[in-house]
Design a protein around this motif. Structure first.
Motif, short mmCIF file in Angstrom:
data_model
loop_
_atom_site.label_atom_id
_atom_site.label_comp_id
_atom_site.label_asym_id
_atom_site.label_seq_id
_atom_site.Cartn_x
_atom_site.Cartn_y
_atom_site.Cartn_z
N LEU A 49 0.84 -1.20 0.00
CA LEU A 49 0.00 0.00 0.00
C LEU A 49 0.87 1.24 0.00
O LEU A 49 1.75 1.40 0.85
N HIS A 50 0.65 2.11 -0.96
CA HIS A 50 1.36 3.37 -1.06
C HIS A 50 0.36 4.50 -1.25
O HIS A 50 -0.74 4.29 -1.79
N THR A 51 0.75 5.66 -0.80
CA THR A 51 -0.10 6.84 -0.96
C THR A 51 -0.14 7.26 -2.41
O THR A 51 0.91 7.49 -3.03
N GLU A 52 -1.34 7.36 -2.95
CA GLU A 52 -1.50 7.85 -4.32
C GLU A 52 -1.62 9.37 -4.29
O GLU A 52 -2.36 9.93 -3.47
N THR A 53 -0.87 10.03 -5.15
CA THR A 53 -0.82 11.49 -5.13
C THR A 53 -1.27 12.07 -6.46
O THR A 53 -1.24 11.39 -7.49
N LEU A 54 -1.66 13.32 -6.40
CA LEU A 54 -2.01 14.09 -7.59
C LEU A 54 -1.01 15.23 -7.73
O LEU A 54 -0.74 15.95 -6.77
N THR A 55 -0.41 15.38 -8.90
CA THR A 55 0.57 16.42 -9.16
C THR A 55 0.02 17.40 -10.19
O THR A 55 -0.44 16.98 -11.26
N LEU A 56 0.09 18.68 -9.86
CA LEU A 56 -0.46 19.72 -10.73
C LEU A 56 0.56 20.84 -10.91
O LEU A 56 1.45 21.04 -10.06
N ASN A 57 0.43 21.57 -12.00
CA ASN A 57 1.28 22.73 -12.23
C ASN A 57 0.77 23.92 -11.42
O ASN A 57 -0.43 24.08 -11.19
N ALA A 58 1.71 24.75 -10.97
CA ALA A 58 1.36 25.93 -10.18
C ALA A 58 2.33 27.05 -10.50
O ALA A 58 3.42 26.83 -11.06
N THR A 59 1.95 28.27 -10.15
CA THR A 59 2.77 29.45 -10.36
C THR A 59 3.07 30.10 -9.01
O THR A 59 2.17 30.24 -8.17
N ILE A 60 4.32 30.47 -8.80
CA ILE A 60 4.71 31.15 -7.58
C ILE A 60 4.40 32.65 -7.72
O ILE A 60 4.73 33.26 -8.74
N GLU A 61 3.77 33.21 -6.71
CA GLU A 61 3.52 34.65 -6.69
C GLU A 61 3.76 35.18 -5.28
O GLU A 61 3.69 34.43 -4.30
N ALA A 62 4.04 36.48 -5.20
CA ALA A 62 4.33 37.12 -3.91
C ALA A 62 3.03 37.51 -3.22
O ALA A 62 2.08 37.97 -3.87
N VAL A 63 3.00 37.34 -1.90
CA VAL A 63 1.84 37.77 -1.13
C VAL A 63 1.81 39.30 -1.06
O VAL A 63 0.77 39.93 -1.26
N ASN A 64 2.96 39.91 -0.76
CA ASN A 64 3.06 41.36 -0.67
C ASN A 64 3.72 41.90 -1.94
O ASN A 64 4.91 41.67 -2.18
N THR A 199 1.39 59.92 -8.71
CA THR A 199 2.25 59.43 -9.80
C THR A 199 2.95 58.13 -9.36
O THR A 199 3.61 58.11 -8.32
N PRO A 200 2.86 57.03 -10.14
CA PRO A 200 3.58 55.80 -9.79
C PRO A 200 5.09 56.02 -9.81
O PRO A 200 5.61 56.65 -10.73
N LEU A 201 5.77 55.47 -8.82
CA LEU A 201 7.22 55.64 -8.70
C LEU A 201 7.97 54.32 -8.87
O LEU A 201 8.81 54.19 -9.76
N TYR A 202 7.71 53.36 -8.01
CA TYR A 202 8.38 52.05 -8.04
C TYR A 202 7.34 50.94 -7.86
O TYR A 202 6.34 51.12 -7.18
N SER A 203 7.62 49.79 -8.50
CA SER A 203 6.84 48.57 -8.27
C SER A 203 7.79 47.47 -7.78
O SER A 203 8.97 47.45 -8.17
N GLY A 204 7.28 46.59 -6.94
CA GLY A 204 8.12 45.51 -6.42
C GLY A 204 7.31 44.50 -5.67
O GLY A 204 6.09 44.61 -5.53
N PHE A 205 8.01 43.47 -5.18
CA PHE A 205 7.36 42.44 -4.38
C PHE A 205 8.28 41.99 -3.27
O PHE A 205 9.50 42.18 -3.33
N SER A 206 7.68 41.40 -2.24
CA SER A 206 8.43 40.88 -1.11
C SER A 206 8.75 39.41 -1.33
O SER A 206 7.94 38.66 -1.89
#
Length: 368
Positions: A49-64, A199-206
Motif C-alpha cells: 500500500l502506497h499513498t496515491e498522489t495528484l501532481t499539478l502545475n502551479a505558479t509562484i507569486e508574492a503575497v506582498n 504618480t507611480p514611482l516604483y513597483s516591487g514584491f516581497s
C-alpha cells in the motif's frame, strides 16, 4: 509392398551419439543459465500500500506586492534603486525637492508660536477677571467674554499644531521609503522628472512570504480537507511543504477548475542555502498532495535499465534471466514505481546492468 530400409548398426550408433550430445549440451546450457542466475542478487517483487498522489502545475507569486506612488508634488532629485535591486524595508527609494514643504513647516511653526502667545495672554486675562469678579469690579458679561476668548485661543493653538503636523508629514513624503523588504520589478520615473500626487514611482514584491497558485479539477475537490499537506516541487524535487491553503469558492469560467492558493514562508533572508530560497515569483512549480492509497510496486533504480528506448528489468525464469519490458510511474529518491509489466512475487535482478553485461559477454564468447 514397399521395402523398408533399416538402419545399419553404424548409423544407429551415430544417431544415438548425436542425440546424447544434444541432450548433454542442452543440460549444460540450462545448468549454465541457472548458475548465472545465482551469481546476481535478486529481489522479490512485492506490492504494498502506497499513498496515491495528484501532481499539478502551479505558479509562484508574492503575497506582498504593489506600486509605490507619490504623496506630494515636486521634482525628483535622487534615485537610489533600479530594477532587480534588493531593497530592505524602510530604505529610501528616492528623494523629491522639499522647498515648498519646508516653507510650509516654517509657516506652521510661526503660526503655532503666535497661537501659543495668544493662548497664554487669553488665559492670564481670564485669571485676572476671575479675581476681580467677586469684588464687583467687572460684570458677569465681561467674565463670560474672557472665558470665550480663552477657549477660542486654545482652539486656534490646536489648529496651528495640527497644521504643523500636516506640514511635517507632507515634508516626509519627499523621501519615499520602501514599505517592505523585497525586489524592485519596475521603475516608473527618471531623475529630474516632476511628479504629482498619485504618480507611480516604483513597483516591487516581497520575498518573505510567497504562495503557489494552482487550478484543481472539480473531480478532485473531495480529496481536499483543512489538514491536507501540499508538497511544492522544483525540478521534481521536494522543496517545501505547507498546510496553509485557501480553496476558492467559485470555479474559473474557462477551465471550470477551482483556484487553490498555498501560502508558505520563503526563508530567503535567513537560510539562503535552503532549497526553498530558490523559489521566486513567476516561476513554474508542481504541487503534490495525497488522494488515497493503492497497491503499488516499487523497485530500486538499479533494477531498471534502458533497452532500445524501452524501460526493462531482468526477470528470473526457469530458462534464466529474461529481459522484460515495464512501464514506469513516479520516482521518489532511489525508488521507481512500476505501473505494469510485473506481477507480485516475481523475482528480478537487483543490478540490471550487471546482468546485461554478463549476457553480452556470453553471446560474444559463444559466437567466436
Amino acid at each position: 509392398m514397399k521395402n523398408i530400409q533399416a538402419f545399419k548398426p553404424q548409423q544407429t550408433q551415430q544417431f544415438i551419439t548425436g542425440l546424447l550430445t544434444t541432450l548433454i549440451l542442452s543440460l549444460i546450457t540450462l545448468l549454465s543459465q541457472a548458475s548465472q542466475a545465482d551469481e546476481f542478487e535478486k529481489i522479490l517483487v512485492q506490492a504494498s500500500l502506497h499513498t496515491e498522489t495528484l501532481t499539478l502545475n502551479a505558479t509562484i507569486e508574492a503575497v506582498n506586492q504593489g506600486t509605490v506612488s507619490a504623496q506630494t508634488s515636486g521634482r525628483i532629485t535622487k534615485l537610489n534603486y533600479d530594477v532587480s535591486d534588493f531593497v530592505s524595508g524602510g530604505s529610501t527609494l528616492l528623494e523629491i525637492t522639499d522647498t515648498n514643504q519646508a516653507a510650509d513647516i516654517l509657516a506652521a511653526q510661526a503660526d503655532v508660536a503666535a497661537s501659543e502667545a495668544n493662548n497664554t495672554d487669553a488665559n492670564l486675562n481670564l485669571q485676572r477677571l476671575k479675581a476681580l469678579y467677586p469684588q464687583g469690579a467687572i460684570s458677569k458679561g465681561q467674565l463670560d467674554q474672557a472665558k470665550a476668548n480663552a477657549q477660542a485661543a486654545l482652539s486656534r493653538l490646536q489648529a496651528a499644531k495640527a497644521h504643523l503636523s500636516q506640514a511635517q508629514q507632507a515634508h516626509s513624503y519627499t523621501q519615499v521609503n520602501a514599505p517592505f523588504t523585497g525586489v524592485v520589478t519596475e521603475r516608473h520615473v527618471e531623475i529630474g522628472e516632476t511628479v504629482m500626487m498619485g504618480t507611480p514611482l516604483y513597483s516591487g514584491f516581497s520575498l518573505d512570504k510567497l504562495r503557489a497558485l494552482a487550478s484543481i479539477p472539480q473531480s478532485y475537490l473531495g480529496y481536499i480537507t483543512p489538514d491536507t499537506q501540499y508538497d511544492i516541487l522544483l525540478n521534481n524535487a521536494q522543496v517545501i511543504s505547507s498546510r496553509d491553503a485557501v480553496l476558492f469558492s467559485y470555479a474559473d469560467s474557462a477551465s471550470h477548475g477551482f483556484k487553490l492558493r498555498i501560502n508558505f514562508n520563503n526563508l530567503f533572508n535567513s537560510t539562503l542555502d535552503k532549497p526553498a530560497a530558490q523559489l521566486r515569483p513567476g516561476m513554474w512549480v508542481k504541487i503534490r498532495f495525497a488522494i488515497g492509497e493503492t497497491e503499488q510496486i516499487w523497485l530500486p533504480r538499479s533494477a531498471v535499465t534502458k533497452h532500445y528506448q524501452l524501460n526493462a528489468v531482468y526477470l528470473n525464469t526457469a530458462q534464466g534471466w529474461q529481459l522484460t519490458q515495464v512501464r514506469l510511474g513516479q520516482t521518489q529518491g532511489d525508488q521507481v514505481q512500476i505501473i505494469s509489466g510485473l506481477r507480485n512475487q516475481d523475482e528480478v535482478a537487483l543490478n540490471a546492468q550487471a546482468v546485461m553485461s554478463a549476457q553480452l559477454k556470453q553471446n560474444l564468447a559463444s559466437s567466436q
